[in-house]
Design a protein around this motif. Sequence first.
Motif, PDB file in Angstrom:
ATOM      1  N   ARG A 541      34.135  53.303 -75.073  1.00  0.00           N
ATOM      2  CA  ARG A 541      32.880  52.655 -74.692  1.00  0.00           C
ATOM      3  C   ARG A 541      32.393  51.680 -75.758  1.00  0.00           C
ATOM      4  NH1 ARG A 541      29.125  57.125 -71.542  1.00  0.00           N
ATOM      5  NH2 ARG A 541      30.758  57.920 -70.147  1.00  0.00           N
ATOM      6  N   VAL A 542      32.586  52.025 -77.013  1.00  0.00           N
ATOM      7  CA  VAL A 542      32.128  51.158 -78.096  1.00  0.00           C
ATOM      8  C   VAL A 542      33.009  49.916 -78.208  1.00  0.00           C
ATOM      9  CG1 VAL A 542      31.902  50.989 -80.609  1.00  0.00           C
ATOM     10  CG2 VAL A 542      30.981  52.976 -79.403  1.00  0.00           C
ATOM     11  N   ARG A 543      34.329  50.106 -78.234  1.00  0.00           N
ATOM     12  CA  ARG A 543      35.248  48.983 -78.422  1.00  0.00           C
ATOM     13  C   ARG A 543      35.172  47.964 -77.294  1.00  0.00           C
ATOM     14  NH1 ARG A 543      40.013  52.941 -80.517  1.00  0.00           N
ATOM     15  NH2 ARG A 543      39.645  52.719 -82.773  1.00  0.00           N
ATOM     16  N   TYR A 544      34.969  48.439 -76.070  1.00  0.00           N
ATOM     17  CA  TYR A 544      34.984  47.533 -74.921  1.00  0.00           C
ATOM     18  C   TYR A 544      33.591  47.340 -74.330  1.00  0.00           C
ATOM     19  CZ  TYR A 544      39.967  48.423 -75.366  1.00  0.00           C
ATOM     20  OH  TYR A 544      41.238  48.521 -75.855  1.00  0.00           O
ATOM     21  N   LYS A 545      32.571  47.476 -75.172  1.00  0.00           N
ATOM     22  CA  LYS A 545      31.190  47.451 -74.691  1.00  0.00           C
ATOM     23  C   LYS A 545      30.886  46.208 -73.866  1.00  0.00           C
ATOM     24  CE  LYS A 545      26.400  47.361 -76.311  1.00  0.00           C
ATOM     25  NZ  LYS A 545      25.503  47.301 -77.496  1.00  0.00           N
ATOM     26  N   GLY A 546      31.201  45.032 -74.392  1.00  0.00           N
ATOM     27  CA  GLY A 546      30.884  43.796 -73.684  1.00  0.00           C
ATOM     28  C   GLY A 546      31.563  43.705 -72.336  1.00  0.00           C
ATOM     29  N   TYR A 547      32.853  44.047 -72.295  1.00  0.00           N
ATOM     30  CA  TYR A 547      33.606  44.004 -71.035  1.00  0.00           C
ATOM     31  C   TYR A 547      33.038  45.015 -70.033  1.00  0.00           C
ATOM     32  CZ  TYR A 547      37.024  41.511 -73.929  1.00  0.00           C
ATOM     33  OH  TYR A 547      37.639  40.631 -74.770  1.00  0.00           O
ATOM     34  N   LEU A 548      32.704  46.196 -70.531  1.00  0.00           N
ATOM     35  CA  LEU A 548      32.198  47.246 -69.644  1.00  0.00           C
ATOM     36  C   LEU A 548      30.841  46.876 -69.068  1.00  0.00           C
ATOM     37  CD1 LEU A 548      33.249  50.379 -71.732  1.00  0.00           C
ATOM     38  CD2 LEU A 548      34.247  49.619 -69.583  1.00  0.00           C
ATOM     39  N   GLU A 549      29.983  46.254 -69.877  1.00  0.00           N
ATOM     40  CA  GLU A 549      28.673  45.840 -69.365  1.00  0.00           C
ATOM     41  C   GLU A 549      28.823  44.795 -68.265  1.00  0.00           C
ATOM     42  OE1 GLU A 549      26.462  44.583 -72.768  1.00  0.00           O
ATOM     43  OE2 GLU A 549      25.849  46.632 -73.303  1.00  0.00           O
ATOM     44  N   ARG A 550      29.756  43.866 -68.461  1.00  0.00           N
ATOM     45  CA  ARG A 550      29.992  42.850 -67.436  1.00  0.00           C
ATOM     46  C   ARG A 550      30.529  43.491 -66.149  1.00  0.00           C
ATOM     47  NH1 ARG A 550      33.762  38.117 -69.335  1.00  0.00           N
ATOM     48  NH2 ARG A 550      35.326  39.782 -69.203  1.00  0.00           N
ATOM     49  N   GLU A 551      31.442  44.449 -66.298  1.00  0.00           N
ATOM     50  CA  GLU A 551      31.985  45.147 -65.127  1.00  0.00           C
ATOM     51  C   GLU A 551      30.888  45.906 -64.382  1.00  0.00           C
ATOM     52  OE1 GLU A 551      35.610  45.643 -63.867  1.00  0.00           O
ATOM     53  OE2 GLU A 551      35.073  43.638 -64.548  1.00  0.00           O
ATOM     54  N   ARG A 552      29.976  46.537 -65.130  1.00  0.00           N
ATOM     55  CA  ARG A 552      28.894  47.287 -64.481  1.00  0.00           C
ATOM     56  C   ARG A 552      27.970  46.366 -63.707  1.00  0.00           C
ATOM     57  NH1 ARG A 552      28.831  49.921 -69.583  1.00  0.00           N
ATOM     58  NH2 ARG A 552      29.886  51.955 -69.464  1.00  0.00           N
ATOM     59  N   GLN A 553      27.714  45.179 -64.235  1.00  0.00           N
ATOM     60  CA  GLN A 553      26.875  44.225 -63.515  1.00  0.00           C
ATOM     61  C   GLN A 553      27.525  43.818 -62.195  1.00  0.00           C
ATOM     62  OE1 GLN A 553      26.216  41.024 -66.275  1.00  0.00           O
ATOM     63  NE2 GLN A 553      24.959  42.265 -67.668  1.00  0.00           N
ATOM     64  N   LEU A 554      28.841  43.565 -62.243  1.00  0.00           N
ATOM     65  CA  LEU A 554      29.560  43.211 -61.012  1.00  0.00           C
ATOM     66  C   LEU A 554      29.578  44.392 -60.048  1.00  0.00           C
ATOM     67  CD1 LEU A 554      32.584  41.283 -62.590  1.00  0.00           C
ATOM     68  CD2 LEU A 554      30.652  40.301 -61.328  1.00  0.00           C
ATOM     69  N   ALA A 555      29.762  45.587 -60.593  1.00  0.00           N
ATOM     70  CA  ALA A 555      29.798  46.782 -59.742  1.00  0.00           C
ATOM     71  C   ALA A 555      28.442  47.028 -59.096  1.00  0.00           C
ATOM     72  CB  ALA A 555      30.223  47.999 -60.560  1.00  0.00           C
ATOM     73  N   ASP A 556      27.356  46.721 -59.817  1.00  0.00           N
ATOM     74  CA  ASP A 556      26.020  46.908 -59.251  1.00  0.00           C
ATOM     75  C   ASP A 556      25.807  46.015 -58.038  1.00  0.00           C
ATOM     76  OD1 ASP A 556      25.317  48.839 -61.052  1.00  0.00           O
ATOM     77  OD2 ASP A 556      24.271  47.474 -62.421  1.00  0.00           O
ATOM     78  N   LYS A 557      26.353  44.789 -58.099  1.00  0.00           N
ATOM     79  CA  LYS A 557      26.248  43.897 -56.938  1.00  0.00           C
ATOM     80  C   LYS A 557      26.970  44.494 -55.733  1.00  0.00           C
ATOM     81  CE  LYS A 557      25.868  39.612 -59.632  1.00  0.00           C
ATOM     82  NZ  LYS A 557      26.475  38.290 -59.924  1.00  0.00           N
ATOM     83  N   LEU A 558      28.160  45.057 -55.988  1.00  0.00           N
ATOM     84  CA  LEU A 558      28.907  45.701 -54.916  1.00  0.00           C
ATOM     85  C   LEU A 558      28.133  46.895 -54.381  1.00  0.00           C
ATOM     86  CD1 LEU A 558      31.526  46.184 -53.274  1.00  0.00           C
ATOM     87  CD2 LEU A 558      32.375  47.510 -55.213  1.00  0.00           C
ATOM     88  N   ARG A 559      27.559  47.681 -55.298  1.00  0.00           N
ATOM     89  CA  ARG A 559      26.824  48.880 -54.882  1.00  0.00           C
ATOM     90  C   ARG A 559      25.609  48.496 -54.046  1.00  0.00           C
ATOM     91  NH1 ARG A 559      25.841  50.663 -59.554  1.00  0.00           N
ATOM     92  NH2 ARG A 559      27.652  51.999 -59.835  1.00  0.00           N
ATOM     93  N   ASN A 560      24.946  47.410 -54.420  1.00  0.00           N
ATOM     94  CA  ASN A 560      23.777  46.977 -53.650  1.00  0.00           C
ATOM     95  C   ASN A 560      24.167  46.619 -52.221  1.00  0.00           C
ATOM     96  OD1 ASN A 560      22.035  47.334 -55.795  1.00  0.00           O
ATOM     97  ND2 ASN A 560      22.251  45.226 -56.541  1.00  0.00           N
ATOM     98  N   ALA A 561      25.311  45.945 -52.072  1.00  0.00           N
ATOM     99  CA  ALA A 561      25.772  45.611 -50.723  1.00  0.00           C
ATOM    100  C   ALA A 561      26.123  46.868 -49.945  1.00  0.00           C
ATOM    101  CB  ALA A 561      26.981  44.682 -50.802  1.00  0.00           C
ATOM    102  N   ASP A 562      26.656  47.880 -50.630  1.00  0.00           N
ATOM    103  CA  ASP A 562      27.017  49.127 -49.957  1.00  0.00           C
ATOM    104  C   ASP A 562      25.791  49.954 -49.582  1.00  0.00           C
ATOM    105  OD1 ASP A 562      29.814  49.184 -49.595  1.00  0.00           O
ATOM    106  OD2 ASP A 562      30.124  49.508 -51.729  1.00  0.00           O
ATOM    107  N   ARG A 563      24.648  49.620 -50.154  1.00  0.00           N
ATOM    108  CA  ARG A 563      23.417  50.343 -49.797  1.00  0.00           C
ATOM    109  C   ARG A 563      22.771  49.808 -48.523  1.00  0.00           C
ATOM    110  NH1 ARG A 563      21.538  50.269 -56.010  1.00  0.00           N
ATOM    111  NH2 ARG A 563      22.423  52.275 -56.674  1.00  0.00           N
TER     112      ARG A 563
END
Length: 627
Positions: A541-563
């Motif tokens: 989580r620490v080493r890939y923090k920036g990449y993971l945050e970007r992935e979570r933002q994209l995933a949140d968009k997908l999750r919103n559509a699934d709601r």
Amino acid sequence: MGVNFREEPFDVVVCGGGHAGVEAALAAARMGADTLLLTGNVDTIGQMSCNPAIGGVAKGHIVREIDALGGEMGITADVTGIQFRLLNATKGPAVQSPRAQCDKKAYQFRIKHTLELQNNLLVFQGTVSGLIFEGSTVVGCRTTLEVEFRAKSVIVTTGTFLRGLLHVGEAKSSGGRMGDYSSLTLSDSLMGVGIELRRLKTGTPPRVAGRSIDFGRMEEQRGDSEPVFFAFHDTRGDVELFHVERSGQRRLGWVPGVNQVSCWITHTSEVTERLVRDNLHRSAMYSGQIQGVGPRYCPSIEDKIVRFADKPRHMLFLEPEGRQTDEYYINGMSTSLPFDVQVAMVRSVPGLEGAQLIRPAYAVEYDFAPPTQLKPSLESKVIENLFFAGQINGTSGYEEAAGQGLVAGVNAVEKVRGRPAMILGRQESYIGVMIDDLVTKGTSEPYRMFTSRAEHRLLLNHGSAELRLRHHAEAHQLVDGKRLAGIKTKHGRVHHWQSWLESNTTSGGVWADVIRAVPNASLPDEFVAEAKEVRDEVLYRVRYKGYLERERQLADKLRNADRVRLPDEMDFRAVPGLKKETADKLACIRPTTLGQAQRVSGVTPADVAILMVHAARFSGGTRERGA
């Protein structure tokens, strides 16, 4: 009419004892449901029909997720494994996948014993001949014994046994695998109520006697000195590994990772290629005998030589089938060529010149039900309370089958209890990616999981499966309280150390920045003393923090559509602005959410915008549809 087994219906009846059926039955029984597992042969429950191995690229992630959700595959692979390797070890952690060569019989025996010891579960030998329906609802099944079993829900996990047909050259025989039976009438029962069936094909290579192999001409492949296991041993007690406390019965198994054995690598030769090319007309697949589509990502030797004509040779792996057998599996030489050609072909391989075949290779053709006929819960859209899991849904592989089986088992119970289904999201699990792919896009060939199928695979590293899926395990009571407490404790330790490293400083600056900048940076002594499982997850989580945050933002968009739920009564063909082709696809698949609709092949962003506006006009547009 058959004899009724008993007056009171079972909560769940599982038809089939392969990897999907095993996980379905165990999940249902462990949730407290009155469960029956019906199988044509109790002695082959959990049988590895093909390769005696568990895991691999993306498949290993699925096994870890199965373990996180209380399933059995991971822990059984660990304690019956004879070689462990982490695939993609030189690549990023997100795509690293554990794999274990297992003792084929030890794995099967332990799985069977586990089922026999499970409370709320009855295992019974009987071949299902058809299902029993009342209107558009399944209420039980019939067997060839003329005995009927009544059920509140039924899960079909028939694997390759649904009108299975074996091919060795021009020789054909009925069977789901060599030496076993074929279910000949269940297909008619399913088609009779409007369920569509098609044909697929898979295959397996010859097995040879180890004493006839010249290992001196092959490259040795050892297991990892520090193996990565499938089960999360840090959150469960050792008592769960080897015996069942209540009964005192010790189950088969050994300490994971001890006394590993070697596999061996060799290659095909020019003679191998010539033999295959000269006999293509005798191959069941190339002669036109087989109509079903085979697996693209696990091709037969005929396919390899035809499709990859520029390759001078093809790699083969000689894999032991167990500690107490001399039988070896030739991984990479699946074929449906006649037996005489098989013998010559095997003996054309360096190290196999004197090989003695124990079992011939064969192809098997079988029925599957296109999975777009299913809801995301794996319940049929056509017949209520009927669930499908495993190869009947068009997948290949033990792991894909087991993951579906667990989900179907959970959801069959929740349907009986009138509770919400367990729907795993694409952004939280590979199992979720697989099921969404199947029910949204369908498949015309045996579906195999790869890390590339997950658009958010950075979020799905195999070590985090327990933490990612904890809320599902808790909500559906899939793990016991002691283990759940252990998972929560681990989650707390991960969060603590992640925050600590991001906020505390050392001589080079903030610890987390140092770790990101210096690959082999020294770590705080207190952190080094932490459990390895916690350390590994924190560092990821620490080493890939920036990449993971970007992935979570994209995933949140997908999750919103699934709601955004699409109402049951939506008539896609009547939605203004949708092209007829798009409307027809949506009407066939009937997506339950806007997110699922946008993943349907051919649906454009403009179509999604139209659906969003139209869905809002329905009074039920945001209510939860039965998944």
